[in-house]
Scaffold this motif. Sequence first.
Motif, mmCIF file in Angstrom:
data_model
loop_
_atom_site.group_PDB
_atom_site.id
_atom_site.type_symbol
_atom_site.label_atom_id
_atom_site.label_comp_id
_atom_site.label_asym_id
_atom_site.label_seq_id
_atom_site.Cartn_x
_atom_site.Cartn_y
_atom_site.Cartn_z
ATOM 1 N N LYS A 389 0.761 -1.198 -0.098
ATOM 2 C CA LYS A 389 -0.019 -0.003 0.023
ATOM 3 C C LYS A 389 1.057 1.283 0.004
ATOM 4 C CE LYS A 389 -3.604 2.526 2.663
ATOM 5 N NZ LYS A 389 -4.296 2.488 3.993
ATOM 6 N N SER A 390 1.849 1.230 0.623
ATOM 7 C CA SER A 390 2.707 2.231 0.684
ATOM 8 C C SER A 390 3.526 2.818 -0.712
ATOM 9 C CB SER A 390 3.848 2.155 1.921
ATOM 10 O OG SER A 390 4.775 1.315 1.469
ATOM 11 N N GLY A 392 1.693 2.306 -3.382
ATOM 12 C CA GLY A 392 0.574 2.768 -4.163
ATOM 13 C C GLY A 392 -0.329 1.536 -4.730
ATOM 14 N N ARG A 394 -2.876 -1.662 -3.826
ATOM 15 C CA ARG A 394 -3.690 -1.967 -2.692
ATOM 16 C C ARG A 394 -3.715 -3.499 -3.017
ATOM 17 N NH1 ARG A 394 -6.136 2.693 -0.679
ATOM 18 N NH2 ARG A 394 -7.134 1.236 0.934
ATOM 19 N N LEU A 396 -6.346 -5.394 -3.168
ATOM 20 C CA LEU A 396 -7.337 -5.895 -4.200
ATOM 21 C C LEU A 396 -6.762 -5.936 -5.480
ATOM 22 C CD1 LEU A 396 -10.476 -6.127 -4.774
ATOM 23 C CD2 LEU A 396 -10.672 -3.844 -5.473
ATOM 24 N N ASP A 397 -5.957 -4.889 -5.778
ATOM 25 C CA ASP A 397 -5.241 -4.850 -6.969
ATOM 26 C C ASP A 397 -4.176 -6.126 -7.343
ATOM 27 O OD1 ASP A 397 -5.745 -2.272 -7.579
ATOM 28 O OD2 ASP A 397 -4.174 -1.632 -6.340
ATOM 29 N N ILE A 412 -10.076 -11.305 0.875
ATOM 30 C CA ILE A 412 -9.262 -10.014 1.098
ATOM 31 C C ILE A 412 -10.090 -9.022 2.064
ATOM 32 C CG2 ILE A 412 -7.899 -10.245 -0.929
ATOM 33 C CD1 ILE A 412 -9.976 -8.398 -2.222
ATOM 34 N N TYR A 413 -9.663 -8.218 2.762
ATOM 35 C CA TYR A 413 -9.990 -7.171 3.508
ATOM 36 C C TYR A 413 -10.866 -7.978 4.762
ATOM 37 C CZ TYR A 413 -8.125 -4.185 0.117
ATOM 38 O OH TYR A 413 -7.345 -3.232 -0.709
ATOM 39 N N PHE A 414 -10.553 -9.126 5.098
ATOM 40 C CA PHE A 414 -11.194 -9.782 6.272
ATOM 41 C C PHE A 414 -10.157 -10.771 6.871
ATOM 42 C CE2 PHE A 414 -13.452 -13.126 8.105
ATOM 43 C CZ PHE A 414 -14.512 -12.405 8.881
ATOM 44 N N LEU A 416 -11.367 -7.809 9.769
ATOM 45 C CA LEU A 416 -11.482 -6.353 9.426
ATOM 46 C C LEU A 416 -10.317 -5.828 10.574
ATOM 47 C CD1 LEU A 416 -15.244 -5.729 10.093
ATOM 48 C CD2 LEU A 416 -13.955 -6.199 7.796
ATOM 49 N N GLU A 420 -5.341 -4.087 4.862
ATOM 50 C CA GLU A 420 -5.047 -4.589 3.717
ATOM 51 C C GLU A 420 -4.999 -6.118 3.464
ATOM 52 O OE1 GLU A 420 -5.046 -2.791 0.727
ATOM 53 O OE2 GLU A 420 -5.852 -1.212 1.876
ATOM 54 N N VAL A 449 4.999 -5.137 -7.767
ATOM 55 C CA VAL A 449 4.641 -4.139 -6.909
ATOM 56 C C VAL A 449 5.767 -2.999 -6.758
ATOM 57 C CG1 VAL A 449 3.831 -2.983 -4.610
ATOM 58 C CG2 VAL A 449 2.730 -5.159 -5.909
ATOM 59 N N LEU A 457 -1.554 -2.816 -11.292
ATOM 60 C CA LEU A 457 -2.773 -1.877 -11.058
ATOM 61 C C LEU A 457 -3.720 -2.118 -12.116
ATOM 62 C CD1 LEU A 457 -0.487 1.282 -10.010
ATOM 63 C CD2 LEU A 457 -2.354 0.116 -8.694
ATOM 64 N N ARG A 467 -10.663 -5.395 -15.909
ATOM 65 C CA ARG A 467 -11.031 -4.798 -14.624
ATOM 66 C C ARG A 467 -12.363 -4.039 -14.617
ATOM 67 N NH1 ARG A 467 -7.114 -3.594 -10.470
ATOM 68 N NH2 ARG A 467 -8.108 -2.661 -9.032
ATOM 69 N N GLU A 470 -15.997 -0.720 -10.942
ATOM 70 C CA GLU A 470 -16.673 -1.054 -9.941
ATOM 71 C C GLU A 470 -17.729 0.274 -9.454
ATOM 72 O OE1 GLU A 470 -15.593 -3.683 -7.050
ATOM 73 O OE2 GLU A 470 -13.894 -3.952 -7.982
ATOM 74 N N GLY B 32 -14.003 -6.001 4.047
ATOM 75 C CA GLY B 32 -14.400 -7.210 3.088
ATOM 76 C C GLY B 32 -15.225 -8.241 3.866
ATOM 77 N N ARG B 48 2.700 8.329 -1.564
ATOM 78 C CA ARG B 48 2.933 6.901 -2.131
ATOM 79 C C ARG B 48 3.320 7.005 -3.714
ATOM 80 N NH1 ARG B 48 -2.963 5.021 0.064
ATOM 81 N NH2 ARG B 48 -2.609 5.605 2.347
ATOM 82 N N ARG B 49 3.980 6.058 -4.143
ATOM 83 C CA ARG B 49 4.206 6.049 -5.568
ATOM 84 C C ARG B 49 2.993 5.946 -6.361
ATOM 85 N NH1 ARG B 49 8.427 1.242 -7.129
ATOM 86 N NH2 ARG B 49 6.478 0.195 -6.905
#
Lengths: 494, 101
Positions: A389-390, A392, A394, A396-397, A412-414, A416, A420, A449, A457, A467, A470, B32, B48-49
């Motif tokens: 994430k740092s 850029g 995520r 999800l990507d 993902i994202y669980f 909570l 990430e 990444v 991305l 993609r 959404e 999620g 961030r990049r």
Amino acid sequence: MVDYNNLIFEISRQGRVGSSLPASDVEHVDINDKLPKHLIRDLPAELPEVSELQLVRHYTALSNKNHGIDNGFYPLGSCTMKYNPKINEDVARLEGFSRIHPYQPTETVQGALEVLYELQEELAAITGMDAVTLQPSAGAQGEWTGLMMVKAYHKQKGEARTKVLVPDSAHGTNPASASVAGFDTITIPSNEHGLVDLGELKKHVDDNTAALMLTNPNTLGLFEKEIVEIAKVVHEAGGLLYYDGANANAILGKTTPGQMGFDIVHLNLHKTFTTPHGGGGPGAGPVGVKKKLIPFLPVPRVEKVNEVYVLDFNQPLSIGRVKGYHGNFGILLRAYTYIRTMGAEGLRQVSESAVLHANYLRKKLEPYFDAPYSQICKHEFVLSGSRQKSLGVRTLDMAKRLLDFGYHPPTIYFPLNVEECLMIEPTETESKETLDAFADVMIQIAKEVEDNPVVVLDAPHTTVIGRLDEVQAARQPILRYTKEKAVNRETVMS
Amino acid sequence: MMIKMTESAMNKLKEMVVNGEQTPRIDAEIAGGCGMTVKFSIVFDEPRRNDSIIEMDGIQIRLDRFTKRFIDEGTQIDYSDEHGFLVGESFVSSACAIEID
């Protein structure tokens, strides 16, 4: 080939049929003479008109676009996407099972009732419970069934307890089921080790606590080591312990919820016991209980009296029937087949291999992702995409990028409480080669990444559809086919 | 890309930018499980990049590539002492969560 990417409505041609019937030998009647005008359509229904071959190709093409465990690796955390042995299907198709009806007199379906009775017994042994109902049609309904028994139990004692406690790492269905059953839910925060904070639990347990709902191992894949103390705290306050069996694949033959102190258990047969997850159902979520809760089990109960299997409706304290007939029989039959083919030793090996696979994968991936709870896990583990994430990118990507390699992404994202989050459950049915190949792809993505983030991305690149937008899908969802929208879609695509 | 910003939000952002070293960002927080919920907030953190930058009235606001997918000219940033910064609306995806009229 274009036809195979269209909706079945779009390949329809007026008057085309997929069947050939002999001329009718009964008198033709005009429907207008038989039905009131308000029941007759002004225009014919726009049903697709296709040949049999078009129909077969259409649905075969659709199935080829799907991803299931038969297609490839499916490490969806907390979902236990393990292989569903084909012998289960063979048994479910035996005529003695597939051509009976639940309204038949019980003396004509003794074999089916024997399967139900034996499955109740097997699941009671596996969970350390005293009795089991097979009626609930999936995990969430099992939770609701269990909580209704919790309510009936306290009511029978003259108490109206209103609180159900759930940890913050719980499956979302836990608080949802408690709410539907009429309870207030209280969330208990996890401690720095990802486990139930005993101090916080003690603060919230009181004489209004109806139950604590817990998954063990929890959704972080970690075993609640203080479960005996947790059970003691809840029981001393007069509450009950509910075991969410979503993660039962980690403990088969090693321990039981009964040994841990739980009073009620639900199992997800589509997770641990290899019945299909497909298409949203049908599922099965049997519920086991300790002796003190047996009077509240749903009816009818399948019992064995003098070597004869009977349906027992005479249970005055029962919460009643929670599902039509006797549950999803075909699914129960598949789970029974699995248990009998594996045996007790086989089931123990299932959990040992599931835990070994998770830890093997965890060790391979931890250098490339953040690991908020880096310790020996059970059948699943969580990683965090904070590092990515740092840069850029995520989680999800990265999940979308996995699709390019033919893998279903992890959950993902669980839970909570992990930023990430990537929640990975490889299951016991995968080979070392599959685990290695998946790890190699995850490591490749982590490197992308850093070196070539655009490829992540913009993923996926190799799927039938790229993609999704959404935002538009949520703001302007097209949920119903109309010719006008289909024409507009074609215009946009061209 | 343009977004809408209320006067109270702009004033607060300017105040915070002057007082702090980090830069403001519109960030997407994702939850999620069954379905996916995306909520937006204003945070102050490091670049961030691949960040995009929106400049409004001399204030630079960053957003990453993921967040950018969800932000358009209909997005509004507001601020109140009671609620802090409010960015657009919560965005909910998946069949479990879509509301059907």
